[in-house]
Design an enzyme around this catalytic site. Structure first.
Site, PDB file in Angstrom:
ATOM      1  N   ASP A 401       0.753  -1.162   0.041  1.00  0.00           N
ATOM      2  CA  ASP A 401      -0.079   0.120   0.044  1.00  0.00           C
ATOM      3  C   ASP A 401       0.985   1.135   0.006  1.00  0.00           C
ATOM      4  O   ASP A 401       2.154   1.259   0.221  1.00  0.00           O
ATOM      5  CB  ASP A 401      -0.819  -0.100   1.302  1.00  0.00           C
ATOM      6  N   GLU A 404       2.869   5.043  -4.084  1.00  0.00           N
ATOM      7  CA  GLU A 404       3.013   6.121  -4.713  1.00  0.00           C
ATOM      8  C   GLU A 404       4.462   6.909  -4.590  1.00  0.00           C
ATOM      9  O   GLU A 404       5.141   7.165  -5.534  1.00  0.00           O
ATOM     10  CB  GLU A 404       1.922   7.383  -4.924  1.00  0.00           C
ATOM     11  N   ASP A 476      -7.996   4.577  -3.385  1.00  0.00           N
ATOM     12  CA  ASP A 476      -8.984   5.180  -2.408  1.00  0.00           C
ATOM     13  C   ASP A 476     -10.075   5.987  -3.274  1.00  0.00           C
ATOM     14  O   ASP A 476     -10.004   7.260  -3.186  1.00  0.00           O
ATOM     15  CB  ASP A 476      -8.454   5.853  -1.404  1.00  0.00           C
TER      16      ASP A 476
END
Length: 693
Positions: A401, A404, A476
């Site tokens: 997770d 980025e 998300d």
């Protein structure tokens, strides 16, 4: 000056070096720099694999270029060229580049220049705009702001790929997109054109791409080199195959990637997770993977189970393995200042650094900074901790997770990695993050006699991520109909960008109320579509938020409402079960699609034109809301509320059958000739799916 050296075509003038070389069949790599030499990085590219020796032609005689007077400009009638199979690049004496597709005998690329460097060029202009603009930042640093400008070759050209963006358009022509990684955005800068070429912008700098009607441009905020790769092919599939050959192939998808994955934000305790797994088995529902989400650890950056909430992970893993269920465990790259690993990682330089201000990149549930996965030693360090606390206990799947990485404020110019500044190389971060775990699992698995396939869920990607067994999901996103529509475009363009393993949170992530009838309709429609995604995964942060459990550790990160297939009403449960069981019946077929993706780079979710390139209607914007799941199933998801029928275009030259999905058996209920648009009934129980006969 134009010359040929080591099978490269070179242009040198006024401190710039432009170099063009063969790089794979029917493909060229183009680089330009004003530095003393080209940097050693190949980034997304593997070594050249062309078996063809390129043909290079130079003008018979070159006089020194005179100038800068416009009256001294040389004639441009003589060109230098390099041909590699079906592609030819030509360069004028003043360095203007054009590229031709020899299959169609048409020009596919022309640099956009508007100056008087060559007054005999039909596009000569007093605007003084150059195609390859290296603009100094004015700080004395070696990096430039690079802008690369190209002429739009056709008003009707269509462009696909470039990664995952939260917008509903499949055809990117006319769009302005950011080349940067953000939560729910993945910059994967490979595109496929309807003119028969593919182009990789081989630069991990943060930047921008604009696909205008007049100019197509790429920008890199901080770089020393222009670097792109271009290939031509007879079909879009051939282009995709050649791109996979030079950027890397996805491994074979493990068997557990073919079935159903259960997830929510978040299972707070070991017993809660086991209760859900047991309930699936009690109801005789297929379940391949169950997910342990974030904050199962004491602090971010400790990468281990908190014994207060997960008292016996060994017993838990043993029970789930006995049920035939894999565990996927969440990893975050964030390291809390309070973490037991923070002091050592700070000392050794294993954390991303701030250029200004205090070293905090995120303030969610603690003051944190990210592990620097561009650093080889940091990759090994984090993996060894995860190996000890997860892999050695039997966990084989990781959820990478925050890949980025996510910042509380996306000030890209404020962060520096081991490899360079975020502005210059930041887009490579998710590749190195995936690399850390893939290479660690590969080595650890070999010690045990081999791991049964590697598959890691990750929230971002760049070109080449696919070779590290990455399953990208769309982040998300909102639980809304408009967000649902965006995911279809995102998934198809990720496939066209060379990322075949992709999924989404069924039902969206933010804002869905489990008991709300309107949300339940959205979830049912999303679930039906999720059945025909590469991986089928139910996830989301459902409302209302649940009470806090326990104290300390991750207890302050409260869980969302129930998110299992039986959580959305007794009338919807049979619908979800029907599609869940159909996905299980698809296993052999889905396995074959994954094999094709691994061997050839073919996406699992396919745009209509990828399967039917000769049918002009399949390139149309009017049918961007339908797609092919492999070569057999035409899927037409319902992406608006209270819709019970929709139009579907059936490609030419094929006979089609409407599929009626049942809980146990499926049947064809009507047949159609291709080359027409039909109206299909779609009650809430059914998503329109047609089968190519």
């Amino acid at each position: 000056m134009l010359d040929s050296e080591n099978d490269h075509l070179n242009f040198r003038y006024n401190g710039e070096h432009l170099q063009i070389e063969a790089w794979g069949p029917d493909a060229l790599r183009v680089r330009s720099t004003k530095a003393a030499s080209f940097p050693p990085d190949n980034w997304a590219l593997s070594q050249p694999i062309s078996e063809l020796k390129p043909a290079i032609n130079l003008p018979p005689h070159q006089s020194p270029l005179r100038g800068p007077s416009i009256f001294d400009a040389p004639q441009q009638t003589q060109l230098a060229s390099i041909t590699n199979g079906a592609i030819t690049a030509s360069v004028t004496a003043r360095g203007k580049l054009t590229i031709k597709n020899n299959i169609t005998d048409k020009q596919i690329l022309e640099e956009y220049t508007r100056n008087r460097s060559d007054v005999r060029d039909p596009k000569t202009s007093a605007l003084e705009i150059v195609a390859r603009e290296f603009k100094s930042h004015g700080t004395g640093a070696a990096d430039y702001h690079l802008t690369y400008r190209l002429e739009s070759q056709s008003q009707d050209e269509k462009l696909y790929g470039m990664g995952q963006y939260q917008q509903p358009y499949l055809d990117l022509k006319g769009l302005d997109i950011e080349l940067a990684q953000r939560n729910s955005q993945a910059s994967v800068p490979f595109l496929v054109s309807s003119l028969g070429y593919g182009l990789l912008w081989n630069n991990p700098s943060v930047g921008r791409a604009v696909f205008g009607r007049n100019i197509m441009s790429f920008e890199a905020n901080a770089t020393t080199v222009l670097d792109f790769w271009i290939v031509v092919g007879k079909t879009p599939k051939e282009i995709m195959h050649r791109y996979a050959d030079i950027s890397g192939h996805a491994p074979i998808m493990p068997e557990y990637g073919l079935g159903f994955w259960q997830c929510k934000l978040r299972y707070q305790t070991q017993e809660e997770l086991l209760a859900v797994a047991r309930e699936y088995k009690k109801r005789q529902l297929p379940l391949d993977v169950i997910v342990i989400d974030f904050f199962h650890w004491p602090f971010q950056g400790e990468w281990k189970f908190d014994p207060q909430f997960w008292p016996d992970p060994d017993a838990m893993i043993k029970e789930l393995n006995g049920l035939g269920i894999k565990i996927l465990v969440s990893i975050w790259p964030t390291v809390d200042h309070r973490s037991e690993n923070y002091p050592e990682m700070l000392e050794k330089g294993y954390l991303i650094r701030s250029e200004r201000g205090i070293p905090i990149a995120m303030d969610f549930m603690g003051n944190t900074i990210h592990a620097d996965f561009t650093h080889p030693e940091a990759r090994e360090h984090v993996w060894q901790i995860a190996k000890k606390n997860y892999f050695d206990k039997g966990i084989r799947c990781f959820w990478l997770d925050e890949a980025e990485p996510e910042y509380s404020v996306y000030d890209f110019d404020n962060y520096r990695y081991w490899k360079g500044s975020t502005s210059s190389i930041g887009n490579i971060y998710p590749v190195n993050y995936a690399q850390a775990f893939f290479e660690g699992q590969l080595a650890a698995g070999q010690e045990l006699g081999g791991q049964d396939g590697i598959l890691n869920l990750i929230r971002c990607a760049w070109a080449g991520s696919q070779r590290y067994a990455t399953l990208v999901w769309s982040g998300d996103i909102a639980s809304s109909w408009s967000s649902f529509r965006n995911q279809l475009a995102a998934g198809l363009n990720m496939g066209m960008a060379g990322i075949p393993w992709w999924t989404t949170d069924i039902g969206g992530f933010h804002g869905g109320v489990t008991a709300d009838a309107a949300f339940r309709e959205l979830l049912v429609r999303w679930f039906q579509w999720g059945t025909f995604c590469p991986v089928m995964r139910l996830h989301g942060f459902r409302e209302p938020v649940q009470p806090k459990v326990g104290h300390g550790g991750g207890s302050d990160c409260r869980s969302g409402a129930d998110n299992e297939v039986w959580s959305f009403g007794e009338h919807n449960y049979p619908i979800l079960v029907k599609y869940l069981k159909f996905r299980e019946r698809l296993r052999d077929y889905t396995r074959s699609l994954m094999k094709d993706a691994s061997e050839n780079g073919t996406p699992v979710m396919r745009t209509m034109f990828l399967e039917f390139p000769q049918d002009e209607a399949c390139w149309g914007r009017e049918i961007e809301d339908q797609y092919m799941f492999g070569g057999k199933y035409l899927c037409a998801p319902i992406m608006e509320p209270e819709v019970t029928q929709r139009k579907v275009y059936l490609p030419k030259g094929v006979r089609w059958a409407l599929l009626k999905i049942g809980e146990v058996n499926d049947e064809y209920i009507k047949e159609f000739d291709g080359g027409q648009t039909v109206v299909i009934e779609a009650p809430i129980t059914d998503m329109p799916v047609l089968v190519k006969l």
